[in-house]
Design a protein around this motif. Structure first.
Motif, mmCIF file in Angstrom:
data_model
loop_
_atom_site.group_PDB
_atom_site.id
_atom_site.type_symbol
_atom_site.label_atom_id
_atom_site.label_comp_id
_atom_site.label_asym_id
_atom_site.label_seq_id
_atom_site.Cartn_x
_atom_site.Cartn_y
_atom_site.Cartn_z
ATOM 1 N N PRO A 137 0.806 -1.225 0.000
ATOM 2 C CA PRO A 137 0.000 0.000 0.000
ATOM 3 C C PRO A 137 0.835 1.270 0.000
ATOM 4 C CG PRO A 137 -0.700 -1.477 1.752
ATOM 5 C CD PRO A 137 0.501 -2.083 1.132
ATOM 6 N N THR B 25 -2.575 3.726 -0.670
ATOM 7 C CA THR B 25 -3.935 3.219 -0.860
ATOM 8 C C THR B 25 -4.025 1.822 -0.268
ATOM 9 O OG1 THR B 25 -4.189 4.467 -2.919
ATOM 10 C CG2 THR B 25 -5.716 2.637 -2.562
ATOM 11 N N PRO B 26 -4.807 1.646 0.819
ATOM 12 C CA PRO B 26 -4.953 0.302 1.403
ATOM 13 C C PRO B 26 -5.596 -0.657 0.395
ATOM 14 C CG PRO B 26 -5.967 1.985 2.801
ATOM 15 C CD PRO B 26 -5.580 2.648 1.517
#
Length: 53
Positions: A15, A28-29
């Motif tokens: 991520p 961004t997970p």
């Protein structure tokens, strides 16, 4: 943030790096990836990924 590995090809989604070539910004997970995002190496869908330690 949790990293995920693609089971078919062993690509690791980090991520912190995101997937800029795939339109995913850094930090961004995995849970927030676009629904149509697939593995950039083998095109496996997201359900082919599992979390890693």
């Amino acid at each position: 943030m949790q990293k995920y590995v693609c089971i078919p090809c062993q690509y690791i989604y980090d991520p912190k790096e995101g997937d800029p070539e795939g339109g995913v910004e850094p930090n961004t997970p995995f849970e927030k990836l676009p629904p149509d995002w697939v593995c950039p190496v083998c095109a496996a869908p997201q359900d082919e990924f599992e979390p890693i330690d």
